[in-house]
Design a protein around this motif. Sequence first.
Motif, PDB file in Angstrom:
ATOM      1  N   UNK A 120      47.722  48.515  25.905  1.00  0.00           N
ATOM      2  CA  UNK A 120      46.362  47.990  25.934  1.00  0.00           C
ATOM      3  C   UNK A 120      45.375  48.984  25.346  1.00  0.00           C
ATOM      4  N   UNK A 142      39.264  46.462  34.954  1.00  0.00           N
ATOM      5  CA  UNK A 142      40.361  45.512  34.892  1.00  0.00           C
ATOM      6  C   UNK A 142      40.125  44.544  33.723  1.00  0.00           C
ATOM      7  N   UNK A 170      39.525  43.286  30.322  1.00  0.00           N
ATOM      8  CA  UNK A 170      39.969  43.896  29.077  1.00  0.00           C
ATOM      9  C   UNK A 170      38.837  44.093  28.066  1.00  0.00           C
ATOM     10  N   UNK A 203      46.951  44.833  37.461  1.00  0.00           N
ATOM     11  CA  UNK A 203      45.935  43.801  37.237  1.00  0.00           C
ATOM     12  C   UNK A 203      45.406  43.879  35.819  1.00  0.00           C
ATOM     13  N   UNK A 204      45.209  45.157  35.454  1.00  0.00           N
ATOM     14  CA  UNK A 204      44.702  45.356  34.114  1.00  0.00           C
ATOM     15  C   UNK A 204      45.714  44.835  33.099  1.00  0.00           C
ATOM     16  N   UNK A 232      45.420  41.086  32.964  1.00  0.00           N
ATOM     17  CA  UNK A 232      44.204  40.682  32.272  1.00  0.00           C
ATOM     18  C   UNK A 232      44.287  41.008  30.785  1.00  0.00           C
ATOM     19  N   UNK A 233      44.736  42.258  30.546  1.00  0.00           N
ATOM     20  CA  UNK A 233      44.775  42.737  29.168  1.00  0.00           C
ATOM     21  C   UNK A 233      45.681  41.870  28.288  1.00  0.00           C
ATOM     22  N   UNK A 234      46.898  41.615  28.799  1.00  0.00           N
ATOM     23  CA  UNK A 234      47.825  40.870  27.950  1.00  0.00           C
ATOM     24  C   UNK A 234      47.463  39.407  27.858  1.00  0.00           C
ATOM     25  N   UNK A 236      44.477  38.418  27.681  1.00  0.00           N
ATOM     26  CA  UNK A 236      43.430  38.438  26.666  1.00  0.00           C
ATOM     27  C   UNK A 236      44.033  38.602  25.275  1.00  0.00           C
ATOM     28  N   UNK A 292      43.459  35.469  34.320  1.00  0.00           N
ATOM     29  CA  UNK A 292      42.464  36.546  34.200  1.00  0.00           C
ATOM     30  C   UNK A 292      41.479  36.505  35.382  1.00  0.00           C
ATOM     31  N   UNK A 319      40.710  39.389  38.209  1.00  0.00           N
ATOM     32  CA  UNK A 319      39.375  39.938  38.470  1.00  0.00           C
ATOM     33  C   UNK A 319      39.038  39.889  39.957  1.00  0.00           C
TER      34      UNK A 319
END
Lengths: 150, 1027
Positions: free
Chosen positions: A21, A123, A125, B820-821, B824-826, B828, B850, B854
């Motif tokens: 990321x 959190x 992105x 969590x990140x 969310x990141x993937x 996105x 997502x 959050x």
Amino acid sequence: MSSNHAVEILLVEDSPQDLELTLRALRKANLANRIHVARDGAEALEFMFCEGAYAARTIEDTPKVILLDLKLPKVDGLEVLRRLKGEPRTKATPVVVLTSSKEQRDLVESYHLGVNSYIVKPVNFEQFTQAVLELGMYWLLLNQRPGGER
Amino acid sequence: MITSDCHERESESTASPMKAGSAGRRGRPVSISNNKSQAHWLIEGGEMGKLIRSMDWTRTPLGPIESWPQSLRTTVSLCLASNFPISLAWGPRHVQIYNDGYWPICGGKHPQSMGQDFTECWASPWPVIEDAFTRARAGETSYIENQRMFLDRNGYLEETFFTFSFSPIRDETGGVGGLFHPVTETTIKMLSERRTRALRDLAARAGKAQDVEEAFTLAAQTLADWDLDLPFVLFYVVDSQGDEARLVTQKGLAAGSPASPRSIGLSTPGGNAWPLAEVFRSKQTQQVDDLETKFGSLPCGPYPESPSTALVLPIIPPGCGGALGFLVAGVSARLPLNEAYRAFYDLAAAGVTAAVASARAYSEERKRAEALAEIDRAKTAFFSNVSHEFRTPLTLILGPLEEELAESHDPLPPARRERLEMAHRNSLRLLRLVNMLLDFSRIEAGRIQASYEPTDLAGLTLELVSVFRSAVEKAGLTLNADCPPMPEPVYVDREMWEKIVLNLLSNAFKHTFDGSINVTLRWRASHVEMTVADSGVGIPAAELPRLFERFYRVKGTKSRTHEGTGIGLALVKELVALHGGKIVVESKEGQGSIFAVTIKTGREHLPPDRVEAARTITSTATRDSAYIEEALRWLPNSSLQTAGSSIACAADGAALSKGAEPGADARKPRVLWADDNADLRSYVSGLLAPYYAVEAVADGEMALDAVLRRPPDIILTDVMMPRLDGFGLLRELRSDPRTRTIPVILLSARAGEESAAEGLDAGADDYLAKPFSARDLLTRVRTHLRLARLRRESALDLEAANKELEAFSYSVSHDLRAPLRTMDGFSQALLEDFGSRMPEDARRYLRMIRKGAERMSALIDDLLSLSLLSRQILNKQKMETAALVRHALRDLDPEQRDRRVEIKVGSLPPCVGDPALLKQVWINLLSNALKYTRGRDPAVVEIDSRMEGKDRVFFVRDNGAGFDMAYADKLFGVFQRLHREDEFEGTGVGLAIVHRIVRHHGGRVWAEAAVDQGATFYFTLAGGSKE
């Protein structure tokens, strides 16, 4: 003046997901060209001090900014920070702590050790990308000055 | 039987000597003639003139009026013309004729008495008038003043008094034709005088009574002399419960007769011999009649007739709520009970009351005085006994000890010798104290035996001063004695002078820390003056007047020891007084004190029998070594060298370790021991040394220094110490977080529950009264060390648990967020890179992933701050509540966008609390209010405060969705939500955080609401909110 091949960013991150990321965020900001990734604290230190696997490196080849996670295997982030800031050769390299931790004491300790910036990884992105972009740019630009002036 | 009023009496006397006479009179009716012309000279004769004219005198020895000789007529007209009571007795048959003035004297005898034989008419008083009457018949005028006589004029014999004369009247023959008899009745005057005397007598005699019973007895004795007015008296005293009256004394009647029962109940009226119950209740005098019917004939004097009436009078001294007693007094059988007589009874009762009152006052005063005297005697006797009793065992302690110490053939090993020396020194000290007490009790009881001897006072004084020299010099002071020889010997009791000098020196030494002590002696012809001056701490001016009071001790001054009895200076003062001298003191705080003793020279002022007298009572002279041994012990670092001992008593703070290796000591628990008595210091140190590493210090300040340098495991401390006392030390220890948990045991000579409670209140862990046993001390020390270890261990456990929790939340903070990140990141990344190729549903799922991430993140943040609260130390300060609210609202600004929100801020006074945490409270409450007013247009949020009792209550009110009060108790629980997630988002932690912060501040939080009616959240900050 750094050579074109010199590493501009040292990214110290053990989590493959976070790593991807982060790289994605850096890429988006066109900052991903000369990134070196260390997967734990020990590797980061070997890289910086040209030891072990990095014995061939020259110490003057210092990155323009180090993005450092705090929670790392082997040698943890704060220890890495302490060693870097305690060593004259590496002291001047800006270190941005990039961490999940919102713990007050991590923040305080980092500043105490001489961190240049402290970013809590959001959190969300988009927010994360934004933060990386802004900070990476800032420190890269700041360090784009002639080495002699440092 | 009882009538309230009876001025006139109907006598039924059968014993009247008048009976026969009366019967005779009845048989001789007087006939009335209407012939007025015959006695015209009688016309002016008033009522009696009319009577005389109307009477038929032919039936009398005088014959018809017309036949009366001129001399009789003249005399009768003279008599009738006079206002003065006059009666005539004419002729050989003594026919009585009298005027209007005489009429009342006849009383019920009139009108029969007119024309009656005088001797017959006045048969009842005849014995007292016969002589005068007879003499007058013989031609000799007679005059009698205030003659007491009993007249039967009113149907009973009545006690009366008359002044009268009998004068012969010559008739035509030149012989005595009749008698001229002017009379004055003096009954009222005579009775009044007699009663006044009785009352005066009563006051004089009963007033001397010293207690209530005696007052009654004396009153009864006195009143018995006045039996003409008081044929009998009974005194009853009410018992302490007030339910019975007891006969205390009586006169005229024997005790226990029907009319004088020994006790009469007061609870039930009626049926008793006397109506005491009624009088007790009414507090009014009552009259009792028909005594004979009630009791039969009463055998009292002074007359043969029994009294028929009595009065019952209450005795109510001032200050008493009710009657204390009763006077039951008979009424004379021969006196009418008229106003004057009644007044006499009242006055008699008043006299008795006064006597009783003064007796009561006197006896109470005397009881007090006796009690005081008794206490004083007891105290003196106690001191004397105690001192005597102490001296015997002390002597038996000292003797063998001294022998043992003097043993040279088989000397004791040093360690054992030390112990005996300590015992010896302290026995001497006790002996000195006992002797002082004995001196006092002797002075008090006036039994002190001085023996004044001509003395070389300079020599004796120098000798005594030299005793102190070594101790004074050891303390780094100088001792100067300026005592030139006196021109002649001074009369002193040597033992007393010794005590005077040694006490003053000891006192000076005790309070002087640098400089000098100067003793001077001066001859001043009529007296000698000795001064003891020191450069010590001095005495505050306010304390000077009480300095010589017994057991008085100047508080809070610096001294070498806190030990002392407070009787040294008081004793000196008494001893100086016994020499006809005085002692004065001058002092300046911080500069020193001068005690000046003056005693007279010569011997004239001394009791001759005590000059060079032999002593017969035990000497209380205390060996001067007792003073000096004691003084030496006050020196810091006192290492018992006087006795050649080797116990190292570490008064300077060095650890006392007796023969133990340092390594062993290091593992032993460390005890700090503070006491200003060097002997006790080394004794206790010795007791503890085998088990503990002991550090002994001489006062509270040294103890505090030692504790801060190296905290011991336990502290033992005396209460009374110079500089910083035990309580002061405790206060210091308890106020410092570093020393707060060290166990402290107080040791004190002040025994008693109260002292123990005071010590424990002050924060001591235990209290041990001196003298204590070695075993007791060791047990307590062991117990408290164990308790402290347990406390420490559990504190460590708690700390470990805390650390664990901290570590846990630390990793939560890191590790829970990272995945969590990732989500969310993937998600996105997926949306960005492949979103255009995905069906709409797939994109919606990714967005939901997502959103979930959050929300999870928000939850983690809230939980972390909640757990943080339990570990956080409050950083309390005063702050502007209004500014806090302003900042909170600014942080919440985004939530108010695109909405109409009215925010009303009322009066918000400053408060005290942790700014960061309180801001969190406001943020949570306000965001709560904003969240639940989302559907309102406009949303109204009020922020205000008010006083409730002593508390400032802050509140936030909204017009939002509100809630059902049935769930109000769930409101502040973690994860408690009253609305569905899709109605109002939230983690259910926000209010729990508010609750925890407010409680952390010592306040409370609550809410009021109704569904769809809005909600109000209140909170207080106890001790923080100030106007």
